[in-house]
Design an enzyme around this catalytic site. Sequence first.
Site, PDB file in Angstrom:
ATOM      1  N   ASP A 245      10.759  -3.534   6.853  1.00 39.84           N
ATOM      2  CA  ASP A 245      10.083  -2.929   8.000  1.00 39.84           C
ATOM      3  C   ASP A 245      10.440  -3.632   9.312  1.00 39.84           C
ATOM      4  O   ASP A 245      10.337  -4.860   9.404  1.00 39.84           O
ATOM      5  CB  ASP A 245       8.566  -3.047   7.752  1.00 39.84           C
TER       6      ASP A 245
ATOM      7  N   GLU B 281      15.022  -1.512   8.490  1.00 39.77           N
ATOM      8  CA  GLU B 281      14.638  -0.531   9.511  1.00 39.77           C
ATOM      9  C   GLU B 281      15.040  -1.097  10.867  1.00 39.77           C
ATOM     10  O   GLU B 281      14.717  -2.236  11.188  1.00 39.77           O
ATOM     11  CB  GLU B 281      13.126  -0.286   9.477  1.00 39.77           C
TER      12      GLU B 281
ATOM     13  N   HIS C 139       7.698   8.770   6.766  1.00 43.42           N
ATOM     14  CA  HIS C 139       6.260   8.785   7.099  1.00 43.42           C
ATOM     15  C   HIS C 139       6.003   8.542   8.584  1.00 43.42           C
ATOM     16  O   HIS C 139       4.851   8.518   8.996  1.00 43.42           O
ATOM     17  CB  HIS C 139       5.584   7.704   6.271  1.00 43.42           C
TER      18      HIS C 139
HETATM   19  C1  NOJ Z   1       7.560   0.887  10.870  1.00 37.38           C
HETATM   20  C2  NOJ Z   1       6.799   1.594   9.802  1.00 37.38           C
HETATM   21  O1  NOJ Z   1       7.613   2.523   9.179  1.00 37.38           O
HETATM   22  C3  NOJ Z   1       5.584   2.189  10.463  1.00 37.38           C
HETATM   23  O2  NOJ Z   1       4.903   3.088   9.643  1.00 37.38           O
HETATM   24  C4  NOJ Z   1       4.710   1.061  10.884  1.00 37.38           C
HETATM   25  O3  NOJ Z   1       3.592   1.564  11.571  1.00 37.38           O
HETATM   26  C5  NOJ Z   1       5.457   0.091  11.786  1.00 37.38           C
HETATM   27  N1  NOJ Z   1       6.773  -0.204  11.316  1.00 37.38           N
HETATM   28  C6  NOJ Z   1       4.717  -1.213  11.879  1.00 37.38           C
HETATM   29  O4  NOJ Z   1       4.756  -1.856  10.637  1.00 37.38           O
END
Ligand code: NOJ
Length: 547
Positions: free
Chosen positions: A198, A251, A323
């Site tokens: 993440d 990510e 999501h």
């Molecule tokens: C990216 C995640 O995919 C998202 O859902 C989240 O709110 C943020 N990072 C913070 O962790």
Amino acid sequence: MAEWYKDMSFYHIWPRSFKDGNGDGIGDLAGVMEKLDYIQRLGVDGIWFSPLYPSPNADYGYDVADYRDIHPDFGTLAEFRALLDEVHRRGMKLLMDLVVNHTSDEHPWFQASRRRQEPYTDYYIWRPAGKRGKHPNNWDSLFEGKAWEWDELRGEYYLHLFAKKQPDLNMDNPAVRKEVENILRFWLEKGVDGFREDVITFISKTDGLPDDRLMPAVRGLRFYSNGPRLHAYLKQFRAVTDGYDCMTVGEAPRMTPRKALAFIGGKNRVLDLFIHFEHMAADCFMVDYLRRPFSLRKLKGPLSRWQRGLRDKGWNVLYLENHDHPRVISRYGSEKYRVESGKMLAAMYLLLQGTAFVYQGQELGMTNLHLPAIEDYPDVSARHNYLRLKAFLGEKRAARWIKEGTRVNARTPVQWTEGENAGFCPPGVEPWLTVNPNYREINAADQENDPDSLLNFYRSLLRFRKEPVIRYGSFIEYCPEDRQLYVYDRAYRGERILVVCSFTEQQVTFREPYSLKDAEKLFGNYPGLTGALRPYEVRVYRLRKEQ
Ligand code: NOJ
């Protein structure tokens, strides 16, 4: 280093809304277990789970309170182990979400850090107040006001790039990095096959945390994206994952193919793949709720650039939904031509080179919610960004942009049947989030045995992805300036497939880039292969040269 992911596709599960197996209105591991046949039949090779860990749910799991357990809403560690075994027994892989840019403020580390208890004192990014109580710098959080929150107990501000309940970890502290290593080992020892990491490109902040004079609304972003020690930290984590047969997907907001190669290319490789965002801004500015009209060139430009940029040097992730984004049919396709545009979009991205991800419900053509009130959309970022937008756009436009752009659109329960609660949870039980009212028209049961359904189209495409032309084929784009068509081909060893996608409800003529006289139809969403393209038509031709 693992290479097995290169011809794989993954199904992404956001567990709260996937399938309720114990009748409490919340998706869980028992529900996933029930649906493993469905997932496998789709033709994917593995599952990525959004966070399963205990969490107070300020950000539905992305605020982790314990890295070594399963949220009681979802089940137990024993159930997780059984699920992992079953996934492996079926020859599939399982990826966990690793959320280490921040924790929940309810994590014991944060609670100890507030109290300056060693060794946790410097686990987070604490700063004293500036003159007249001012924030340590002018950064914005992405979810909730300014990036600094005052903590009475400690008498200092802490940094939170996301919600207030998500304090950022201080990755410059070697003890924190050791914790990350141990978390990785914990799950790898259990047998998981990899991690989706993440906002991993945010973990190293620029020294001195300077004020940002550029980038209003996202002040600070350039000082914590791809920061100075990111590569070194990832290398340290890589040393752990390399001891296992493990894949890693980072990510990466604000990532470009050129920058990416410094992390996922050749000898620099500290991650296997990046989930970048460049093609997810074809109808918005940077973030989904800053709306603008859809531009095909803003979609195909980045997609093609990444195909070319990583060629022979790195490997792509292919996705259109997860999501965090509204449903793709509602944004890049058409709800009016739902099935047609759903098929076109599926072929458009699944025939590119890369490791593909399909998000739950995408294969069914689930669409955005259309609910009357902003309060119907439970999400910390939607709530906060609505207030921010309202101040300069007015109530009506702000509400429209948030409703169109919010990720809540992707988080409604998966529509399994036309029965009450769409079969997500038992009748009479209230699902934790409203089911999209269109579940009678859009559900898995209906599509299961219909050979023309979107679900079966996804199945065929995912099966076809195993052909060598998908893994190895060259990539050439045609008519890149065209505002209605995305046309590309892939070729490998005497086989060529040409993909022609129309992004409009108008009829469009299409000039063949070369003779298609001997071509066969591989995929399509209308009968026939000739004449003007119909609304959202996709045609995939196959040409074979005599060897
Ligand atoms: C990216 C995640 O995919 C998202 O859902 C989240 O709110 C943020 N990072 C913070 O962790």
